[in-house]
Motif scaffolding. Sequence first.
Motif, PDB file in Angstrom:
ATOM      1  N   ASP A 258       2.794  12.363  12.597  1.00 38.08           N
ATOM      2  CA  ASP A 258       2.185  13.361  13.476  1.00 38.08           C
ATOM      3  C   ASP A 258       3.241  14.161  14.230  1.00 38.08           C
ATOM      4  OD1 ASP A 258       2.676  10.865  14.713  1.00 38.08           O
ATOM      5  OD2 ASP A 258       1.324  11.329  16.366  1.00 38.08           O
ATOM      6  N   HIS A 259       4.486  13.704  14.206  1.00 39.20           N
ATOM      7  CA  HIS A 259       5.607  14.407  14.828  1.00 39.20           C
ATOM      8  C   HIS A 259       6.494  15.101  13.799  1.00 39.20           C
ATOM      9  CE1 HIS A 259       5.202  12.232  18.792  1.00 39.20           C
ATOM     10  NE2 HIS A 259       4.495  11.463  17.991  1.00 39.20           N
ATOM     11  N   ALA A 260       6.598  14.510  12.622  1.00 42.62           N
ATOM     12  CA  ALA A 260       7.649  14.922  11.684  1.00 42.62           C
ATOM     13  C   ALA A 260       7.166  15.170  10.267  1.00 42.62           C
ATOM     14  CB  ALA A 260       8.733  13.832  11.645  1.00 42.62           C
ATOM     15  N   GLY A 261       5.861  14.984  10.009  1.00 42.35           N
ATOM     16  CA  GLY A 261       5.387  15.079   8.639  1.00 42.35           C
ATOM     17  C   GLY A 261       5.613  16.432   7.998  1.00 42.35           C
ATOM     18  N   GLY A 262       5.653  17.493   8.803  1.00 43.89           N
ATOM     19  CA  GLY A 262       5.845  18.830   8.264  1.00 43.89           C
ATOM     20  C   GLY A 262       7.276  19.305   8.245  1.00 43.89           C
ATOM     21  N   ALA A 263       8.237  18.433   8.544  1.00 47.99           N
ATOM     22  CA  ALA A 263       9.628  18.868   8.701  1.00 47.99           C
ATOM     23  C   ALA A 263      10.170  19.541   7.440  1.00 47.99           C
ATOM     24  CB  ALA A 263      10.507  17.687   9.093  1.00 47.99           C
ATOM     25  N   GLY A 264      10.003  18.908   6.289  1.00 50.57           N
ATOM     26  CA  GLY A 264      10.543  19.478   5.063  1.00 50.57           C
ATOM     27  C   GLY A 264       9.908  20.809   4.718  1.00 50.57           C
ATOM     28  N   ALA A 265       8.570  20.889   4.862  1.00 47.92           N
ATOM     29  CA  ALA A 265       7.877  22.143   4.560  1.00 47.92           C
ATOM     30  C   ALA A 265       8.301  23.246   5.534  1.00 47.92           C
ATOM     31  CB  ALA A 265       6.368  21.920   4.628  1.00 47.92           C
ATOM     32  N   LEU A 266       8.486  22.915   6.802  1.00 47.52           N
ATOM     33  CA  LEU A 266       8.908  23.913   7.784  1.00 47.52           C
ATOM     34  C   LEU A 266      10.316  24.413   7.485  1.00 47.52           C
ATOM     35  CD1 LEU A 266       8.382  25.494  10.399  1.00 47.52           C
ATOM     36  CD2 LEU A 266       9.251  23.500  11.670  1.00 47.52           C
ATOM     37  N   LEU A 267      11.216  23.497   7.169  1.00 45.57           N
ATOM     38  CA  LEU A 267      12.599  23.908   6.911  1.00 45.57           C
ATOM     39  C   LEU A 267      12.705  24.796   5.676  1.00 45.57           C
ATOM     40  CD1 LEU A 267      14.550  20.673   7.838  1.00 45.57           C
ATOM     41  CD2 LEU A 267      14.716  22.878   8.962  1.00 45.57           C
ATOM     42  N   GLN A 268      11.781  24.665   4.753  1.00 44.23           N
ATOM     43  CA  GLN A 268      11.776  25.586   3.604  1.00 44.23           C
ATOM     44  C   GLN A 268      11.570  27.029   4.048  1.00 44.23           C
ATOM     45  OE1 GLN A 268       8.708  23.924   1.068  1.00 44.23           O
ATOM     46  NE2 GLN A 268      10.209  22.788  -0.166  1.00 44.23           N
ATOM     47  N   ARG A 269      10.980  27.217   5.231  1.00 40.47           N
ATOM     48  CA  ARG A 269      10.694  28.552   5.751  1.00 40.47           C
ATOM     49  C   ARG A 269      11.710  29.010   6.780  1.00 40.47           C
ATOM     50  NH1 ARG A 269       5.195  29.600   5.059  1.00 40.47           N
ATOM     51  NH2 ARG A 269       5.746  31.709   5.736  1.00 40.47           N
ATOM     52  N   LEU A 270      12.666  28.136   7.125  1.00 40.15           N
ATOM     53  CA  LEU A 270      13.662  28.440   8.167  1.00 40.15           C
ATOM     54  C   LEU A 270      15.049  28.408   7.540  1.00 40.15           C
ATOM     55  CD1 LEU A 270      12.278  26.164  11.054  1.00 40.15           C
ATOM     56  CD2 LEU A 270      11.750  28.581  10.635  1.00 40.15           C
ATOM     57  N   PRO A 271      15.571  29.528   7.079  1.00 34.82           N
ATOM     58  CA  PRO A 271      16.792  29.509   6.259  1.00 34.82           C
ATOM     59  C   PRO A 271      18.034  29.029   6.987  1.00 34.82           C
ATOM     60  CG  PRO A 271      16.175  31.763   6.839  1.00 34.82           C
ATOM     61  CD  PRO A 271      15.017  30.894   7.229  1.00 34.82           C
ATOM     62  N   ASN A 272      18.090  29.156   8.316  1.00 37.39           N
ATOM     63  CA  ASN A 272      19.309  28.815   9.051  1.00 37.39           C
ATOM     64  C   ASN A 272      19.193  27.530   9.870  1.00 37.39           C
ATOM     65  OD1 ASN A 272      20.627  31.174   8.154  1.00 37.39           O
ATOM     66  ND2 ASN A 272      19.586  32.385   9.732  1.00 37.39           N
ATOM     67  N   ALA A 273      18.049  26.886   9.828  1.00 37.46           N
ATOM     68  CA  ALA A 273      17.825  25.733  10.701  1.00 37.46           C
ATOM     69  C   ALA A 273      18.373  24.455  10.092  1.00 37.46           C
ATOM     70  CB  ALA A 273      16.344  25.576  10.986  1.00 37.46           C
ATOM     71  N   ARG A 274      18.840  23.596  10.985  1.00 36.96           N
ATOM     72  CA  ARG A 274      19.200  22.231  10.615  1.00 36.96           C
ATOM     73  C   ARG A 274      18.255  21.260  11.312  1.00 36.96           C
ATOM     74  NH1 ARG A 274      25.421  21.861  12.071  1.00 36.96           N
ATOM     75  NH2 ARG A 274      24.771  23.381  13.653  1.00 36.96           N
ATOM     76  N   LEU A 275      18.138  20.078  10.728  1.00 35.54           N
ATOM     77  CA  LEU A 275      17.266  19.035  11.267  1.00 35.54           C
ATOM     78  C   LEU A 275      18.105  18.047  12.063  1.00 35.54           C
ATOM     79  CD1 LEU A 275      14.300  17.748  11.046  1.00 35.54           C
ATOM     80  CD2 LEU A 275      15.363  16.206   9.399  1.00 35.54           C
ATOM     81  N   LEU A 276      17.725  17.792  13.309  1.00 37.31           N
ATOM     82  CA  LEU A 276      18.386  16.791  14.141  1.00 37.31           C
ATOM     83  C   LEU A 276      17.447  15.605  14.286  1.00 37.31           C
ATOM     84  CD1 LEU A 276      21.101  16.762  15.898  1.00 37.31           C
ATOM     85  CD2 LEU A 276      19.542  16.863  17.849  1.00 37.31           C
ATOM     86  N   VAL A 277      17.943  14.399  13.989  1.00 39.95           N
ATOM     87  CA  VAL A 277      17.070  13.233  13.929  1.00 39.95           C
ATOM     88  C   VAL A 277      17.879  11.981  14.254  1.00 39.95           C
ATOM     89  CG1 VAL A 277      17.460  12.944  11.435  1.00 39.95           C
ATOM     90  CG2 VAL A 277      15.330  12.075  12.468  1.00 39.95           C
ATOM     91  N   HIS A 278      17.197  10.960  14.750  1.00 38.75           N
ATOM     92  CA  HIS A 278      17.801   9.661  15.052  1.00 38.75           C
ATOM     93  C   HIS A 278      18.421   9.067  13.784  1.00 38.75           C
ATOM     94  CE1 HIS A 278      17.977   5.392  16.178  1.00 38.75           C
ATOM     95  NE2 HIS A 278      17.820   5.770  17.441  1.00 38.75           N
ATOM     96  N   PRO A 279      19.522   8.327  13.913  1.00 41.66           N
ATOM     97  CA  PRO A 279      20.150   7.734  12.716  1.00 41.66           C
ATOM     98  C   PRO A 279      19.199   6.889  11.878  1.00 41.66           C
ATOM     99  CG  PRO A 279      21.596   7.505  14.612  1.00 41.66           C
ATOM    100  CD  PRO A 279      20.312   8.055  15.137  1.00 41.66           C
ATOM    101  N   ARG A 280      18.285   6.168  12.518  1.00 42.28           N
ATOM    102  CA  ARG A 280      17.343   5.337  11.766  1.00 42.28           C
ATOM    103  C   ARG A 280      16.272   6.167  11.062  1.00 42.28           C
ATOM    104  NH1 ARG A 280      17.139  -0.229  13.021  1.00 42.28           N
ATOM    105  NH2 ARG A 280      18.520  -0.883  14.720  1.00 42.28           N
ATOM    106  N   GLY A 281      16.059   7.385  11.552  1.00 39.28           N
ATOM    107  CA  GLY A 281      15.034   8.218  10.959  1.00 39.28           C
ATOM    108  C   GLY A 281      15.530   9.099   9.838  1.00 39.28           C
TER     109      GLY A 281
END
Length: 310
Positions: free
Chosen positions: A70-93
Amino acid sequence: MTASHGIHTIDTAFQRDHFDAAYLLVEDGRGAFVDCGTSHAVPRLLDAAGQAGLGADAIDWLILTHVHLDHAGGAGALLQRLPNARLLVHPRGAPHMIDPARLIAGATAVYGEAEMARSYGDIVPVPAERVVVAGDGHRLSLAGRELLCIDTPGHARHHLCVWDAASRSWFTGDTFGLSYRELDSAQGAFIVPTSSPVQFDPEAMHVSIERLLAQGPEAMYLTHYGRVQDVARLGADLHVQIDAMTAIARACAGRADRHRALVAALGELYLERARMHGCRLDDAGVLRVLALDIELNAQGLACWLDRVNP
């Protein structure tokens, strides 16, 4: 969508209105999302950026508080639409964002394929080269606006919270509980801890809450749901309820009807506190708002019990 200090609250429409929020920070023409909801929310996030005057190429970061869907399920789909964005996430995640197979399998086992498609949509891998791991104390800059990430276990071991010095606020994910506007009263916000499965750790949650409060925040931005103030009172409420919830769990240990007993006792706990708080809804209304969270909290407490009393 509301904005304060360049912070825009976006309703992802997960499950119901005003249940699941993502945030957009805007600074000097650049943007960062904090959490993103599911893939169904991608159009809403892009529309929010547009309303804030940002194109997709102006988004530099997607910051995840943790990798629950519910927090992160769309991350990959969103980043496909954001050409310059990087994902910041906890090491375990991070591994679960790069290869979400285990996340998908675990959630499908609980919800089934039809509900997965309805609630979560496609869960798309994030290319490893776009993932930045944020350990405790990690700092990043959004057009010169510094954000600090700290490790905040308790709800999950892959949880971080984000301090924004510009607004003197934390983006708390689920560490600082959940608070729905339907339950506000003349006393302000009503708050409940979230112990959802499978990594609830009450002692760690107490410590994480104190770390957040030690910064002297003016507000907390909760995923469920929105901005809350009066944080010292809310923090004290969370501490009391965490202890009450673990006491309930221990009292239900060993019962053949443990889950039913946990659900019933949690409902009574939250109803008692809602009455004390002066919530405007009647008991049935309060239980309706909290129904999903009571179910998940009962499951989380059961997982904790099984771990501490194998």
